[in-house]
Design a protein around this motif. Structure first.
Motif, PDB file in Angstrom:
ATOM      1  N   PHE A 223      46.329  40.734  44.184  1.00  0.00           N
ATOM      2  CA  PHE A 223      45.422  40.897  43.037  1.00  0.00           C
ATOM      3  C   PHE A 223      44.037  40.354  43.360  1.00  0.00           C
ATOM      4  O   PHE A 223      43.015  41.019  43.108  1.00  0.00           O
ATOM      5  CB  PHE A 223      46.004  40.177  41.820  1.00  0.00           C
ATOM      6  N   LEU A 224      43.969  39.160  43.926  1.00  0.00           N
ATOM      7  CA  LEU A 224      42.664  38.576  44.266  1.00  0.00           C
ATOM      8  C   LEU A 224      41.961  39.385  45.351  1.00  0.00           C
ATOM      9  O   LEU A 224      40.738  39.588  45.291  1.00  0.00           O
ATOM     10  CB  LEU A 224      42.859  37.125  44.727  1.00  0.00           C
ATOM     11  N   ALA A 225      42.724  39.865  46.336  1.00  0.00           N
ATOM     12  CA  ALA A 225      42.124  40.679  47.392  1.00  0.00           C
ATOM     13  C   ALA A 225      41.581  41.981  46.833  1.00  0.00           C
ATOM     14  O   ALA A 225      40.472  42.423  47.172  1.00  0.00           O
ATOM     15  CB  ALA A 225      43.157  40.945  48.491  1.00  0.00           C
ATOM     16  N   GLY A 226      42.364  42.617  45.943  1.00  0.00           N
ATOM     17  CA  GLY A 226      41.904  43.862  45.323  1.00  0.00           C
ATOM     18  C   GLY A 226      40.678  43.658  44.466  1.00  0.00           C
ATOM     19  O   GLY A 226      39.763  44.494  44.450  1.00  0.00           O
ATOM     20  N   ALA A 227      40.625  42.524  43.735  1.00  0.00           N
ATOM     21  CA  ALA A 227      39.451  42.237  42.912  1.00  0.00           C
ATOM     22  C   ALA A 227      38.212  42.045  43.777  1.00  0.00           C
ATOM     23  O   ALA A 227      37.117  42.529  43.441  1.00  0.00           O
ATOM     24  CB  ALA A 227      39.718  40.988  42.067  1.00  0.00           C
ATOM     25  N   LEU A 228      38.363  41.357  44.912  1.00  0.00           N
ATOM     26  CA  LEU A 228      37.226  41.143  45.808  1.00  0.00           C
ATOM     27  C   LEU A 228      36.734  42.462  46.384  1.00  0.00           C
ATOM     28  O   LEU A 228      35.510  42.712  46.459  1.00  0.00           O
ATOM     29  CB  LEU A 228      37.634  40.184  46.925  1.00  0.00           C
TER      30      LEU A 228
END
Length: 503
Positions: free
Chosen positions: A221-226
């Motif tokens: 999730f954090l990687a996709g948001a970045l």
């Protein structure tokens, strides 16, 4: 603070928010940052908006058509009366501070509150158009639409707004009507900004949260948001720079406020949009999941109740069929009547027993047919003393509820007691509260045994005993009932009280 006052404050919270917003807009428009002016503006607007508080609270408390009448008097009648007084009294016009903008804010806040109350009672179903209308997507879209309308009105109120900063936070509805083309020119540009904001929200909810966070965890999730922040921020800002308002001066409407789509603040704004919307989305998703689980639990409870209602006491049925067989062999004239009563009982059990509620008159008719059959079986050895209510028979009651007590009275009392014996039964109504009382003899040979007490309380494992009844009462009435079943001398006394629904 007492719980009652906290509840009142919670109900009035939307009107308080509308009042404070209108007060802030008025105070900022005066450009006099003095505490005395701040207090006077808030105090006067509170006094002028007091009828809104009263109308909103009473509309929440009162039911029926009077609710709508009170709301209309407060949010439509009062503004019309104030406007008429302002036109006919110069003194009132000079003192009067609340305008059309304040009226609309208060009415919109109240309407949104009642829509919220209504949404809590809407069945959470994908097929429900009302549930879709009150969904998070619709609410976010509505807020962005109001945001676009508001800023278009503020820009319309100021000549050359991109140059003459700061803006007065005032919306003139008469000016909007008079200069509709220019208002539309501003509105569609702010609507374009709103579409970009909605796109960030949509991608966050349906891709980042539902696809990555829910299925794969926090790190994806954090990687996709970045990735989303780095790849989308600059192209979207570059596209928004083509809006006419962004070509008037060096100041622009993109987050950085300049003409550089690669400015670091544009990336920061996308990050903060994701960070701000994620908790809201997660809270709403949790609420939706809880609603679905509650609906599943209600369906399970309804199924369990239907199974409990459909249980027919085989002991009574077999005895009745045996008696009917004996009467047929004797060619008794009572046999047709017994067949008719038994058919009526079975018909009620199969058809009415599937309903959630039936009228009290139907349930009493069922009990009377049951007792009529028992009288045919116990003509010579038992006396029946029954009292029935004569009015309010259209009140609602769950089907096959009272029969449990009668079945236990015969199976564990009359059929095992010394003959002759007596059965006393009464049904009384006090308003919407029903009292069902029944007492029957206790077999003397077993009156003092623990085994008999257990049978009288629970019934046998093959029938529908009082444990079944207690379960149904707990599911359908919660704490709105009482059930006592105990031995008093040589009698077993059962008393059931419950609150019935209106017709």
């Amino acid at each position: 603070m007492p719980a009652s006052w906290r509840r009142v404050l919670f109900v009035l919270l939307p009107i308080i928010a509308a009042m404070l917003l209108e007060s802030a807009i008025r105070f900022l428009s005066y450009r006099q940052p003095e505490f005395t002016v701040y207090l006077s503006v808030h105090g006067q607007l509170f006094a002028e908006m007091l009828p809104f508080f009263v109308a909103h609270y009473l509309a929440w408390r009162i039911q029926g058509r009077l609710k709508l009448l009170i709301w209309l008097i407060g949010f439509v009648g009062y503004p019309l009366l104030a406007t008429m007084l302002a036109h006919h009294s110069s003194g009132f016009a000079q003192w009067h501070l609340l305008g059309m903008q304040g009226y609309c804010l208060a009415a919109a806040a109240s309407v949104l509150w009642f829509i919220h109350r209504l949404s809590g009672r809407v069945i959470q179903s994908r097929e429900s158009w009302l549930s879709r209308l009150l969904s998070l997507d619709a609410m976010v879209g509505l807020c962005l639409l109001i945001w676009s309308f508001t800023w278009a009105g503020i820009f319309l109120h100021t000549d050359n707004p991109m140059v003459n900063q700061p803006l007065e936070l005032i919306i003139d509805f008469a000016q909007i009507v008079a200069e509709l083309p220019l208002f539309w020119h501003y509105f569609w540009q702010f609507a374009s900004l709103a579409v970009a904001l909605f796109g960030v929200y949509w991608f966050n909810r349906y891709v980042l949260i539902r696809r990555l966070l829910a299925m794969h965890g926090v790190v994806p999730f954090l990687a996709g948001a970045l990735v989303f922040i780095l790849l989308v921020s600059a192209p979207v800002c570059a596209a928004l720079l083509n809006l006419p308002l962004n070509r008037v001066t060096d100041f622009t409407l993109i987050p950085s406020g300049n003409g550089n789509p690669f400015d670091a603040f544009n990336y920061q704004m996308t990050f903060w949009l994701l960070a701000f919307s994620s908790p809201i989305i997660l809270a709403f998703e949790r609420k939706s999941q809880d609603a679905r689980l509650a609906d599943i639990a209600r369906q399970k409870t309804r199924t369990e109740l239907q199974l409990l209602q459909q249980q027919v006491n085989p002991h009574f049925l077999f005895n009745t069929l045996n008696n009917l067989y004996a009467l047929c062999l004797e060619k008794s004239s009572q046999a047709p009547d017994m067949v008719e009563k038994l058919a009526s009982l079975l018909r009620y059990t199969v058809y009415q027993g599937q309903s959630e509620l039936v009228t009290l008159s139907d349930e009493i008719s069922y009990l009377q047919d049951y007792l009529a059959l028992q009288k045919l079986r116990h003509t010579d050895n038992c006396r029946f003393n029954c009292a029935w209510p004569s009015d309010n028979l259209q009140r609602k009651i769950p089907p096959l509820l009272l029969i449990t007590v009668l079945e236990n009275a015969f199976k564990h009392g009359i059929e095992k007691a010394a003959q002759p014996c007596e059965l006393n039964m009464s049904i009384t109504l006090n308003g919407n509260r029903l009292c069902f009382a029944c007492d029957n003899p206790v077999a003397k040979a077993r009156a003092n045994t623990l085994l008999h007490t257990t049978e009288q309380v629970t019934g046998d494992s093959g029938g529908m005993g009082l444990d079944n009844l207690r379960r149904r009462l707990a599911l359908q009435f919660g704490g709105r009932h009482s059930l006592r079943s105990e031995q008093v001398g040589d009698r077993w006394v059962t008393r059931l009280e419950m609150e019935l629904a209106a017709c």
